[in-house]
Design a protein around this motif. Structure first.
Motif, PDB file in Angstrom:
ATOM      1  N   ALA A  12      28.392  13.555 -69.470  1.00  0.00           N
ATOM      2  CA  ALA A  12      29.830  13.116 -69.046  1.00  0.00           C
ATOM      3  C   ALA A  12      30.553  13.566 -68.183  1.00  0.00           C
ATOM      4  O   ALA A  12      31.068  12.693 -67.197  1.00  0.00           O
ATOM      5  N   THR A  13      29.705  14.860 -67.045  1.00  0.00           N
ATOM      6  CA  THR A  13      30.243  15.306 -65.520  1.00  0.00           C
ATOM      7  C   THR A  13      29.031  15.057 -65.275  1.00  0.00           C
ATOM      8  O   THR A  13      29.384  15.415 -64.544  1.00  0.00           O
ATOM      9  N   ASP A  14      27.962  14.653 -65.529  1.00  0.00           N
ATOM     10  CA  ASP A  14      27.417  13.831 -64.099  1.00  0.00           C
ATOM     11  C   ASP A  14      28.145  13.486 -62.928  1.00  0.00           C
ATOM     12  O   ASP A  14      29.276  12.570 -63.224  1.00  0.00           O
ATOM     13  N   PRO A  15      28.494  13.862 -62.044  1.00  0.00           N
ATOM     14  CA  PRO A  15      29.560  13.971 -60.925  1.00  0.00           C
ATOM     15  C   PRO A  15      28.968  11.861 -60.423  1.00  0.00           C
ATOM     16  O   PRO A  15      30.159  11.348 -60.294  1.00  0.00           O
ATOM     17  N   VAL A  16      28.163  11.838 -60.562  1.00  0.00           N
ATOM     18  CA  VAL A  16      27.576  10.242 -60.234  1.00  0.00           C
ATOM     19  C   VAL A  16      28.475   9.364 -60.924  1.00  0.00           C
ATOM     20  O   VAL A  16      29.011   8.396 -60.355  1.00  0.00           O
ATOM     21  N   THR A  17      28.381  10.082 -62.099  1.00  0.00           N
ATOM     22  CA  THR A  17      28.846   8.406 -62.856  1.00  0.00           C
ATOM     23  C   THR A  17      30.473   8.920 -63.290  1.00  0.00           C
ATOM     24  O   THR A  17      31.100   7.802 -63.975  1.00  0.00           O
ATOM     25  N   SER A  18      30.585   9.552 -63.297  1.00  0.00           N
ATOM     26  CA  SER A  18      33.011   9.886 -63.633  1.00  0.00           C
ATOM     27  C   SER A  18      33.542  10.111 -62.240  1.00  0.00           C
ATOM     28  O   SER A  18      33.037   9.656 -61.085  1.00  0.00           O
ATOM     29  N   PRO A  19      34.618   9.554 -62.844  1.00  0.00           N
ATOM     30  CA  PRO A  19      35.576   9.393 -61.615  1.00  0.00           C
ATOM     31  C   PRO A  19      35.810  10.749 -61.023  1.00  0.00           C
ATOM     32  O   PRO A  19      35.183  11.781 -61.465  1.00  0.00           O
ATOM     33  N   LEU A  20      36.056  10.052 -59.537  1.00  0.00           N
ATOM     34  CA  LEU A  20      36.379  11.853 -58.504  1.00  0.00           C
ATOM     35  C   LEU A  20      37.552  12.485 -59.073  1.00  0.00           C
ATOM     36  O   LEU A  20      37.745  14.022 -58.667  1.00  0.00           O
ATOM     37  N   SER A  21      39.115  12.012 -59.270  1.00  0.00           N
ATOM     38  CA  SER A  21      40.162  12.601 -59.483  1.00  0.00           C
ATOM     39  C   SER A  21      39.934  13.806 -60.816  1.00  0.00           C
ATOM     40  O   SER A  21      40.041  13.023 -61.851  1.00  0.00           O
ATOM     41  N   ARG A  22      40.712  14.676 -60.728  1.00  0.00           N
ATOM     42  CA  ARG A  22      41.410  15.074 -61.657  1.00  0.00           C
ATOM     43  C   ARG A  22      41.935  14.958 -63.225  1.00  0.00           C
ATOM     44  O   ARG A  22      41.068  14.183 -64.428  1.00  0.00           O
ATOM     45  N   LEU A  23      42.614  14.109 -62.590  1.00  0.00           N
ATOM     46  CA  LEU A  23      43.553  13.124 -63.992  1.00  0.00           C
ATOM     47  C   LEU A  23      42.497  12.518 -64.376  1.00  0.00           C
ATOM     48  O   LEU A  23      42.117  11.626 -65.586  1.00  0.00           O
ATOM     49  N   GLY A  24      41.186  10.940 -63.139  1.00  0.00           N
ATOM     50  CA  GLY A  24      40.654  10.489 -63.952  1.00  0.00           C
ATOM     51  C   GLY A  24      39.212  10.829 -64.492  1.00  0.00           C
ATOM     52  O   GLY A  24      39.499  10.850 -66.285  1.00  0.00           O
ATOM     53  N   PRO A  43      45.080  11.173 -56.997  1.00  0.00           N
ATOM     54  CA  PRO A  43      46.216  11.875 -56.737  1.00  0.00           C
ATOM     55  C   PRO A  43      47.411  11.775 -56.025  1.00  0.00           C
ATOM     56  O   PRO A  43      46.564  10.857 -55.096  1.00  0.00           O
ATOM     57  N   ARG A  44      48.009  12.227 -55.821  1.00  0.00           N
ATOM     58  CA  ARG A  44      49.355  12.186 -55.230  1.00  0.00           C
ATOM     59  C   ARG A  44      49.468  12.638 -54.046  1.00  0.00           C
ATOM     60  O   ARG A  44      49.091  13.663 -53.769  1.00  0.00           O
ATOM     61  N   PRO A 100      22.270  12.087 -49.759  1.00  0.00           N
ATOM     62  CA  PRO A 100      23.712  11.754 -50.582  1.00  0.00           C
ATOM     63  C   PRO A 100      24.534  12.047 -50.721  1.00  0.00           C
ATOM     64  O   PRO A 100      24.158  13.006 -51.752  1.00  0.00           O
ATOM     65  N   CYS A 101      25.880  11.654 -50.704  1.00  0.00           N
ATOM     66  CA  CYS A 101      27.066  11.798 -51.899  1.00  0.00           C
ATOM     67  C   CYS A 101      26.744  11.138 -53.108  1.00  0.00           C
ATOM     68  O   CYS A 101      26.221  10.382 -53.320  1.00  0.00           O
ATOM     69  N   VAL A 102      26.972  12.818 -53.734  1.00  0.00           N
ATOM     70  CA  VAL A 102      26.892  12.193 -55.298  1.00  0.00           C
ATOM     71  C   VAL A 102      28.222  11.868 -55.814  1.00  0.00           C
ATOM     72  O   VAL A 102      27.984  11.813 -57.594  1.00  0.00           O
ATOM     73  N   ARG A 103      29.427  11.461 -54.772  1.00  0.00           N
ATOM     74  CA  ARG A 103      30.633  11.300 -55.290  1.00  0.00           C
ATOM     75  C   ARG A 103      31.042  12.703 -56.616  1.00  0.00           C
ATOM     76  O   ARG A 103      31.762  12.692 -57.760  1.00  0.00           O
ATOM     77  N   CYS A 104      31.034  13.723 -56.291  1.00  0.00           N
ATOM     78  CA  CYS A 104      31.238  15.050 -57.068  1.00  0.00           C
ATOM     79  C   CYS A 104      32.053  15.292 -56.941  1.00  0.00           C
ATOM     80  O   CYS A 104      32.771  16.283 -58.173  1.00  0.00           O
ATOM     81  N   GLY A 105      33.377  14.780 -56.555  1.00  0.00           N
ATOM     82  CA  GLY A 105      35.035  15.393 -56.070  1.00  0.00           C
ATOM     83  C   GLY A 105      35.098  16.362 -55.844  1.00  0.00           C
ATOM     84  O   GLY A 105      36.166  16.144 -55.845  1.00  0.00           O
ATOM     85  N   ARG A 106      34.206  16.877 -55.280  1.00  0.00           N
ATOM     86  CA  ARG A 106      34.941  18.748 -54.861  1.00  0.00           C
ATOM     87  C   ARG A 106      35.607  18.351 -53.309  1.00  0.00           C
ATOM     88  O   ARG A 106      36.771  18.953 -53.457  1.00  0.00           O
ATOM     89  N   CYS A 107      35.307  17.015 -52.714  1.00  0.00           N
ATOM     90  CA  CYS A 107      36.222  16.950 -51.452  1.00  0.00           C
ATOM     91  C   CYS A 107      37.996  17.005 -51.717  1.00  0.00           C
ATOM     92  O   CYS A 107      39.079  16.755 -51.486  1.00  0.00           O
ATOM     93  N   VAL A 108      37.628  15.830 -52.900  1.00  0.00           N
ATOM     94  CA  VAL A 108      38.936  15.925 -53.625  1.00  0.00           C
ATOM     95  C   VAL A 108      40.047  16.610 -54.157  1.00  0.00           C
ATOM     96  O   VAL A 108      41.420  16.760 -54.259  1.00  0.00           O
ATOM     97  N   GLU A 109      39.317  17.535 -54.518  1.00  0.00           N
ATOM     98  CA  GLU A 109      39.110  18.951 -55.173  1.00  0.00           C
ATOM     99  C   GLU A 109      40.397  19.894 -54.482  1.00  0.00           C
ATOM    100  O   GLU A 109      41.362  20.001 -54.578  1.00  0.00           O
ATOM    101  N   VAL A 110      39.631  19.848 -53.065  1.00  0.00           N
ATOM    102  CA  VAL A 110      40.343  20.808 -52.108  1.00  0.00           C
ATOM    103  C   VAL A 110      40.886  20.266 -51.117  1.00  0.00           C
ATOM    104  O   VAL A 110      41.839  21.070 -50.995  1.00  0.00           O
ATOM    105  N   CYS A 111      41.238  18.787 -51.086  1.00  0.00           N
ATOM    106  CA  CYS A 111      41.763  18.286 -50.105  1.00  0.00           C
ATOM    107  C   CYS A 111      42.937  19.327 -50.716  1.00  0.00           C
ATOM    108  O   CYS A 111      44.137  18.476 -51.564  1.00  0.00           O
ATOM    109  N   PRO A 112      43.895  19.550 -49.465  1.00  0.00           N
ATOM    110  CA  PRO A 112      45.607  20.398 -50.103  1.00  0.00           C
ATOM    111  C   PRO A 112      45.859  18.832 -49.391  1.00  0.00           C
ATOM    112  O   PRO A 112      47.704  18.587 -50.053  1.00  0.00           O
ATOM    113  N   MET A 113      45.680  17.632 -48.836  1.00  0.00           N
ATOM    114  CA  MET A 113      46.939  16.447 -48.517  1.00  0.00           C
ATOM    115  C   MET A 113      47.142  15.160 -49.952  1.00  0.00           C
ATOM    116  O   MET A 113      47.285  14.468 -50.151  1.00  0.00           O
TER     117      MET A 113
END
Lengths: 365, 488
Positions: A282-294, A339-340, B368-381
């Motif tokens: 489930a933690t596969d980055p490509v197929t899971s949501p981007l935000s923590r809440l998601g 995220p907000r 290629p971006c793997v949509r890991c969400g690091r950028c979302v995690e670290v964005c202070p805004m």
């Protein structure tokens, strides 16, 4: 002077997709080795066949697309897909299960969508679902552990015969998984109090000395690998926590309501693919949501679906279905759950100007 | 004071030890200074000197133009050679109008009286003097300090935050300033408090600068209005928005000002410049610049006249080695890569870094971006850089804006953390450029339409006026007309 002037930042954390994938592979090593140890040469053969097919399929697809083959093969993503698929297969499954599964995972699960980063579904789980639906007999033929160096362990030649020879395995060798057994008996309306004794030594499921998929039996080794990934920050906590939390909550709730009908949370958490699913699939980055809440919503959805399928569905195990279903929901989750933004409300409107007065200071100027 | 947390952020290696122990030294006067007219937000300054004119140190060279502009003063005594051009301190390296000044070596100050006690002056008068000294935000924002102070006083701001966080790697100019000139900074803060009519100031410093914290604490002494705070080291703590959040837990409203939260943030360098201007009558003509990086023979912190070239600074620090790969103005997270060393130091320049290829790390190989969400995690805004970049790729400007392009402050945390090394900031800069282009095109179309409409209205007006004049003429000579008709 050098006229190559890229945009800021002029520094980088140094992590790469390549390193992330290899970290996950490393974290999977204990449970993989343990699975091969537990189920002998046939398990090794199946793993090798699946990996080889995956690599060849990847090379073929990249070649057809006119892309560089070498760097993509090196990034480890296809190896990871192959290992995850192999770990989720019955250990003595015939060679063609590995070939069809590995090929399907890479070609249909990944490259049809455009290759790495583009796929909607977790390739390994998509292949597992396809195999489960298409080849129910081969995919549900389990066997008791036959560890290497024990008398019951198949020799190298026997291993080859098992993998590449004639299916089915002799009846005397097979045995249901705990979840499978549970499902059969519950369908016959037997109470858990009669079913479990003799079939469920909790310590054994934790350590993995039981029948099950190649690399899913030892919850403990998987948990250790998962915790290492968390510590190394290769994965984030919301998905595993939410997924395991949802299974725990639902299992506790129903077990509390009717302990003779619903198995307890420990059994659910330590058997089947839940642990592997929570930390590695489930933690596969490509197929899971981007935000923590998601990610939390996604994980909780996976956990809830696993419990629902196991308890009321047509299959004894539901991790692959649950993950694939939630993969399909990922774009929706990413669309709605952001995220907000700093200085804005959840709805995206600017926050009102707010001057906080110093306590005890009245302004009269 | 309880500290609050801010979202995201990264921990790049500090690399401050390269220059942190180097005391501030003056840069010897270069042969020529290039003083750009545009060193601040708002309109460029208007030169009041002519080529061939001799000026004393501190003499006014150019007047401010408009409300958020700032005047320029002579960094040394000498001869104004020309109102010409210099290289812009920007990646484009485009030419920028500048005053060219050849110092005569005497470094002779203009004659002036010592200014009156600022604390006895009216707050507005203090702000006016700060404005006249050409002081702008020294942390890189380049916004005129006086405008900020006046607006904040009118808004009823109660807390002054002196920003000594200095979260950019390598840069140590604020660290050295705080260690060596703490008393002046505290005095400057006191003057700003007076101009602001606010009761309290905090001096916020990241905890990787213990000497500076100690020096500032000692300088504050028993002044109950001042408090020195040690903040956890994390990039971008020194960003005004994040600093306000750390101090108050409040967020600057989107599109608003920091003062909307009741806090005014000023850099330590600005406080120092205010002290110099109000106590000694010295305008802002020099600043501390960190010269660092592994390609610099002797990293230093230099007190540099505005207008000195990056080449002058690097030469004074022993020159650069052969493995120089990139020169930056500013820190590695937000600094500008310089296409030419003939780029002058301006009021907001905190560092000149000469980096080797080894320091920059391997050439980025965007994967290629793997949509890991690091950028979302670290964005202070709280943005989703990956989603924004995706919109930019498709030229979907409206979508990019809707996801918060205007909320992005280009801190670079996302690109720093991205395992696929996607040049996210490049994408956003591209989108900003395209949107600016679009706005310009719209403005042009609008003004053309306006001109057309005005012309149309003028033609109608003229036509009507002609018709009226004709009617009046007719009315004035009715008989002649009638007669003519009768003849016909």
């Amino acid at each position: 002077m050098n006229l190559n002037l890229p945009a800021a930042p002029h520094a980088h954390a140094g992590d790469s997709v390549h390193r992330l994938m290899w970290a996950v592979l490393l974290a999977l090593a204990p449970t993989t080795l343990y699975g091969v140890f537990l189920f002998g040469w046939p398990a090794f053969n199946l793993l090798a066949v699946t990996l080889l097919t995956g690599l060849l399929s990847e090379a073929l697809c990249l070649g057809l697309a006119g892309r560089a083959v070498h760097p993509a093969l090196r990034d480890g993503s296809v190896l990871l897909t192959g290992v995850l698929l192999a770990l989720s297969l019955p250990p003595w499954a015939p060679w063609w299960i590995g070939v069809i599964g590995g090929g399907f995972a890479v070609v249909v699960g990944k490259h049809i969508f455009g290759g790495i980063g583009q796929n909607l579904f977790n390739p390994a789980m998509l292949a597992r679902v396809m195999l489960l639906v298409s080849f129910p007999v081969e995919m549900t033929t389990w066997l008791e552990p036959r560890p290497w160096f024990s008398e019951s362990a198949p020799s190298f030649l026997e291993g080859l015969r098992i993998t590449f020879g004639h299916f089915p395995i002799a009846d005397g060798l097979t045995g249901p998984t705990l979840l499978g057994h549970l499902r059969t008996e519950l369908t016959l309306a037997h109470p858990l109090g009669e079913i479990l004794p003799g079939h469920y030594p909790p310590g054994m499921t934790l350590l993995g000395w039981t029948s099950g998929s190649l690399g899913e039996t030892s919850a403990l080794l998987i948990l250790l690998g998962g915790l290492w990934l968390l510590w190394r920050r290769a994965i984030t906590w919301p998905i595993p926590v939410a997924m395991l939390g949802a299974v725990l909550a639902l299992a506790s709730l129903f077990h509390g309501i009717n302990p003779e009908r619903f198995a307890g949370p420990f059994l659910h958490l330590t058997s089947g693919s839940v642990m592997l699913g929570a930390f590695f699939i489930a933690t596969d980055p490509v197929t899971s949501p981007l935000s923590r809440l998601g990610q939390g919503v996604f994980g909780a959805g996976c956990g809830a679906l696993v419990y629902i399928i196991r308890t009321w569905g047509g299959y004894p195990e539901g991790v692959a279905f649950a993950v694939v279903l939630m993969n399909a929901a990922t774009p929706l989750i990413d669309h709605y759950i952001h995220p907000r933004i700093y200085g804005r409300t959840w709805r995206g409107q600017p926050r009102p100007a707010l001057v906080r007065r110093e306590p005890g200071v009245d302004r009269h100027d | 004071m309880r500290l609050h947390d801010f979202r995201g952020g990264v921990h790049p290696p500090g690399r401050k030890q390269l220059s942190a122990d180097q005391p501030i030294q003056p840069l010897p006067l270069p042969n020529r200074l290039y003083i750009p007219l545009q060193q601040h937000a708002g309109g460029p300054a208007l030169p009041i000197v002519k080529a061939g004119q001799k000026v004393a140190k501190g003499e006014l060279l150019a007047r401010e133009q408009g409300a958020t502009s700032a005047p320029l003063h002579a960094p040394s005594s000498g001869l104004v050679v020309a109102i010409g051009e210099s290289t812009a301190p920007h990646v484009s390296g485009l030419p920028l109008p500048a005053i060219l000044l050849d110092p005569d070596g005497e470094d002779r100050w203009m004659e002036q009286d010592l200014p009156p006690d600022p604390l006895a002056l009216d707050p507005e008068a203090v702000a006016a003097r700060i404005g006249a000294a050409g002081i702008v935000g020294m942390g890189g924002a380049n916004f005129p300090a006086a405008v900020k102070l006046s607006k904040a006083r009118q808004a009823g701001v109660r807390l002054l935050a002196i920003n000594g966080a200095e979260c950019e790697p390598y840069v140590t100019c604020d660290d050295r300033l705080m260690r060596e000139r703490a008393a002046e900074i505290v005095d400057g803060a006191a003057i700003m408090l007076h101009a602001l009519q606010a009761p309290r100031a905090v001096i916020a410093i990241e905890d990787n600068k213990p000497e500076a914290i100690q020096a500032m604490r000692a300088a504050c002494g028993h002044d109950a209005r001042m408090q020195v705070l040690s903040l956890p080291t994390r990039y971008p703590t020194g960003s005004a928005k994040q600093l306000i959040q750390i101090l108050t837990g409040l967020e600057t409203p989107a599109g608003g000002r920091g003062t909307d939260t009741g806090v005014l943030v000023h850099n330590v360098g600005t406080a120092y410049a205010v002290q110099r201007a109000l106590r000694q009558g010295r305008p802002l003509i020099s600043r501390i610049v960190t010269v660092s990086g592994a390609a610099v023979a002797e990293p230093r912190n230099l007190e540099v006249p505005i207008g000195a070239l990056a080449a002058d600074l690097l030469a004074h620090c022993g020159g650069v080695s052969d493995d120089l790969a990139r020169v930056l103005m500013g820190g590695p997270m937000m600094g500008q890569p310089l296409p030419s060393l003939q780029t002058p130091v301006i009021k907001g320049t905190n560092g000149i870094l000469a980096l080797t290829a080894a320091e920059l790390g391997p050439e980025p190989q965007p994967a290629p971006c793997v949509r890991c969400g690091r950028c979302v995690e670290v964005c202070p805004m709280g943005l989703m850089p990956v989603e924004m970049a995706q919109r930019v790729r498709r030229d979907d400007w409206a979508g990019t804006l809707a996801l918060g392009l205007n909320d992005c402050m280009a801190c670079g945390s996302c690109a720093y953390a991205c395992p696929s090394q996607v040049p996210l900031l490049q994408y956003f800069a591209h989108a900003r450029g395209a949107l600016a282009e679009q706005r310009r095109a719209e403005q042009k179309a609008n003004s053309i339409r306006q001109l057309m409409e005005q012309r149309q209205a003028r033609l109608v007006r003229e036509e009507r006026a002609r018709a009226e004049a004709a009617a009046q003429r007719r009315a004035a000579k009715p008989r002649g007309n009638t007669a003519a008709r009768e003849v016909r």
